[in-house]
Design a protein around this motif. Structure first.
Motif, mmCIF file in Angstrom:
data_model
loop_
_atom_site.group_PDB
_atom_site.id
_atom_site.type_symbol
_atom_site.label_atom_id
_atom_site.label_comp_id
_atom_site.label_asym_id
_atom_site.label_seq_id
_atom_site.Cartn_x
_atom_site.Cartn_y
_atom_site.Cartn_z
ATOM 1 N N THR A 15 102.293 2.225 -16.424
ATOM 2 C CA THR A 15 101.420 1.991 -15.265
ATOM 3 C C THR A 15 99.969 2.258 -15.632
ATOM 4 O O THR A 15 99.069 1.470 -15.303
ATOM 5 C CB THR A 15 101.843 2.888 -14.092
ATOM 6 O OG1 THR A 15 103.200 2.597 -13.732
ATOM 7 C CG2 THR A 15 100.947 2.658 -12.887
ATOM 8 N N PHE A 16 99.736 3.384 -16.289
ATOM 9 C CA PHE A 16 98.371 3.720 -16.718
ATOM 10 C C PHE A 16 97.823 2.637 -17.641
ATOM 11 O O PHE A 16 96.654 2.219 -17.510
ATOM 12 C CB PHE A 16 98.366 5.066 -17.435
ATOM 13 C CG PHE A 16 97.052 5.386 -18.098
ATOM 14 C CD1 PHE A 16 95.975 5.834 -17.354
ATOM 15 C CD2 PHE A 16 96.906 5.213 -19.474
ATOM 16 C CE1 PHE A 16 94.758 6.111 -17.965
ATOM 17 C CE2 PHE A 16 95.694 5.482 -20.082
ATOM 18 C CZ PHE A 16 94.610 5.935 -19.338
ATOM 19 N N ARG A 17 98.636 2.155 -18.550
ATOM 20 C CA ARG A 17 98.180 1.142 -19.499
ATOM 21 C C ARG A 17 97.876 -0.176 -18.796
ATOM 22 O O ARG A 17 96.881 -0.842 -19.107
ATOM 23 C CB ARG A 17 99.232 0.941 -20.595
ATOM 24 C CG ARG A 17 99.271 2.082 -21.590
ATOM 25 C CD ARG A 17 100.437 1.982 -22.552
ATOM 26 N NE ARG A 17 100.305 2.938 -23.650
ATOM 27 C CZ ARG A 17 101.226 3.167 -24.561
ATOM 28 N NH1 ARG A 17 102.395 2.510 -24.511
ATOM 29 N NH2 ARG A 17 101.025 4.036 -25.533
ATOM 30 N N GLN A 55 90.465 -5.521 -29.444
ATOM 31 C CA GLN A 55 90.504 -4.217 -30.117
ATOM 32 C C GLN A 55 90.913 -3.085 -29.156
ATOM 33 O O GLN A 55 91.892 -2.372 -29.430
ATOM 34 C CB GLN A 55 89.140 -3.903 -30.756
ATOM 35 C CG GLN A 55 88.461 -5.056 -31.487
ATOM 36 C CD GLN A 55 89.294 -5.645 -32.603
ATOM 37 O OE1 GLN A 55 89.895 -4.909 -33.388
ATOM 38 N NE2 GLN A 55 89.338 -6.965 -32.682
ATOM 39 N N PRO A 56 90.212 -2.878 -28.031
ATOM 40 C CA PRO A 56 90.630 -1.800 -27.127
ATOM 41 C C PRO A 56 91.966 -2.066 -26.444
ATOM 42 O O PRO A 56 92.697 -1.127 -26.126
ATOM 43 C CB PRO A 56 89.496 -1.723 -26.099
ATOM 44 C CG PRO A 56 88.832 -3.056 -26.151
ATOM 45 C CD PRO A 56 88.952 -3.501 -27.572
ATOM 46 N N LEU A 61 97.349 -0.003 -25.485
ATOM 47 C CA LEU A 61 98.779 -0.249 -25.327
ATOM 48 C C LEU A 61 99.632 0.488 -26.364
ATOM 49 O O LEU A 61 100.855 0.376 -26.354
ATOM 50 C CB LEU A 61 99.055 -1.755 -25.413
ATOM 51 C CG LEU A 61 98.535 -2.575 -24.230
ATOM 52 C CD1 LEU A 61 98.801 -4.061 -24.446
ATOM 53 C CD2 LEU A 61 99.174 -2.120 -22.924
ATOM 54 N N GLY A 62 98.994 1.240 -27.238
ATOM 55 C CA GLY A 62 99.748 2.002 -28.223
ATOM 56 C C GLY A 62 100.404 1.140 -29.279
ATOM 57 O O GLY A 62 101.469 1.489 -29.801
ATOM 58 N N CYS A 207 108.393 -2.605 -22.745
ATOM 59 C CA CYS A 207 107.776 -2.661 -24.062
ATOM 60 C C CYS A 207 106.675 -1.622 -24.216
ATOM 61 O O CYS A 207 106.635 -0.893 -25.217
ATOM 62 C CB CYS A 207 107.218 -4.071 -24.302
ATOM 63 S SG CYS A 207 106.476 -4.322 -25.923
ATOM 64 N N PHE A 208 105.791 -1.548 -23.228
ATOM 65 C CA PHE A 208 104.616 -0.699 -23.378
ATOM 66 C C PHE A 208 104.729 0.639 -22.659
ATOM 67 O O PHE A 208 103.740 1.362 -22.540
ATOM 68 C CB PHE A 208 103.373 -1.461 -22.934
ATOM 69 C CG PHE A 208 103.124 -2.690 -23.760
ATOM 70 C CD1 PHE A 208 102.850 -2.590 -25.111
ATOM 71 C CD2 PHE A 208 103.233 -3.958 -23.200
ATOM 72 C CE1 PHE A 208 102.646 -3.720 -25.890
ATOM 73 C CE2 PHE A 208 103.035 -5.096 -23.958
ATOM 74 C CZ PHE A 208 102.742 -4.976 -25.310
ATOM 75 N N GLY A 209 105.932 0.951 -22.184
ATOM 76 C CA GLY A 209 106.188 2.297 -21.691
ATOM 77 C C GLY A 209 106.474 3.243 -22.846
ATOM 78 O O GLY A 209 106.336 4.458 -22.715
ATOM 79 N N LYS A 210 106.867 2.685 -23.996
ATOM 80 C CA LYS A 210 107.093 3.491 -25.184
ATOM 81 C C LYS A 210 105.773 4.050 -25.699
ATOM 82 O O LYS A 210 104.719 3.425 -25.513
ATOM 83 C CB LYS A 210 107.741 2.646 -26.298
ATOM 84 C CG LYS A 210 109.000 1.916 -25.885
ATOM 85 C CD LYS A 210 109.675 1.292 -27.107
ATOM 86 C CE LYS A 210 108.782 0.374 -27.926
ATOM 87 N NZ LYS A 210 108.357 -0.842 -27.176
ATOM 88 N N PRO A 211 105.798 5.194 -26.364
ATOM 89 C CA PRO A 211 104.548 5.723 -26.930
ATOM 90 C C PRO A 211 103.888 4.748 -27.906
ATOM 91 O O PRO A 211 102.673 4.563 -27.889
ATOM 92 C CB PRO A 211 104.991 7.004 -27.653
ATOM 93 C CG PRO A 211 106.240 7.424 -26.926
ATOM 94 C CD PRO A 211 106.917 6.141 -26.543
#
Length: 255
Positions: A15-17, A55-56, A61-62, A207-211
């Motif tokens: 959610t933050f991402r 880039q950011p 998204l880790g 996918c992007f909930g993972k570290p």
């Protein structure tokens, strides 16, 4: 038990991402839109903005990217295998190119707006005239010194090898004398592929909930030729060979 304990954290992280990406996208797109309105459309400005924004986005998204191969200088047709909607973000972190995307992407929240603002060629893959128009557009981009990005599989897969390539981009390159740069991409976690009936939000959170999301991408040497079919086979062989190499390194199935 560990899965259930980690699920809330994964949800909060995703959610933050997602919220962060919305703000980052706006940060880069609003000045671009204003500049394009005041000064007129500039392909170089749009491509440079997308390169800077990637880039950011990747960092937020880790995503950990391992890059192999040398990036060529000049205008080329970049040809890649297709795993996910995130593939172009990874590729466009390193290259300035106009991608070809399916027409449905225009209606996607945020993504559709972002790609339209920064330059993309939309195509209805089932429509012959639309495919022709897209190829004509690609030709014009290359002639003006801009690279293009094509995914000739026409769909995303999680298979060890590429599926049948559409021939249009290869025929265009052979007729115009354009160089083709093969590009292979693979994700360490096979579940990161976006396939079947999966929808954007559930996949994003998974996918992007993972570290960390680990990705390998490689660029091959520029290939030239007057025979489009031969070019297709050479590019597909290079990509399949590189995918096999990536999968061996990660102990992923090869068949």
């Amino acid at each position: 038990m560990a899965f259930y304990e980690s699920a809330p954290m994964n949800f909060l992280r995703a959610t933050f991402r997602l919220v962060s990406i919305v703000f980052v996208t706006a940060w880069f797109l609003i000045p671009l839109i204003i500049a394009q309105w005041l000064k007129g459309y500039s392909a170089d400005r749009a491509l440079q903005t997308r390169l800077r924004a990637a880039q950011p986005v990747v960092k937020l998204l880790g995503v950990k990217i391992t890059l192999a191969g040398q990036l060529p200088q000049g205008a080329f047709v970049f040809i890649g295998n297709h795993r996910s909607y995130f593939d172009p973000v990874v590729a466009l972190k390193f290259i300035k190119a106009f991608p070809v995307a399916k027409a449905e992407v225009q209606s996607w929240p945020l993504i559709g707006f972002a790609v339209k603002a920064t330059g993309v060629l939309f195509v209805k893959r089932e429509n012959k005239q639309s495919r022709k128009n897209a190829l004509d557009g690609l030709t014009e981009f290359i002639k003006t010194g801009h690279s293009v990005l094509v995914y000739p599989e026409g769909t995303t897969t999680d298979l060890p090898k590429t599926v049948e390539f559409r021939r249009g981009a290869f025929q265009m390159a052979s007729r115009g004398g354009f160089g083709i740069v093969p590009m292979a991409i693979e994700y360490k976690n096979p579940a990161d592929a976006w396939i079947g009936d999966d929808t954007f939000i559930p996949h994003f959170f998974r996918c992007f909930g993972k570290p960390v999301t680990e990705v390998k991408i490689a660029f091959g040497p520029a290939l030239y030729g007057e025979d489009g079919e031969k070019l297709l086979r050479e590019v597909q062989f290079w990509i399949d060979s590189k995918l096999a190499e990536f999968r061996r390194e990660w102990n992923l199935p090869l068949s």
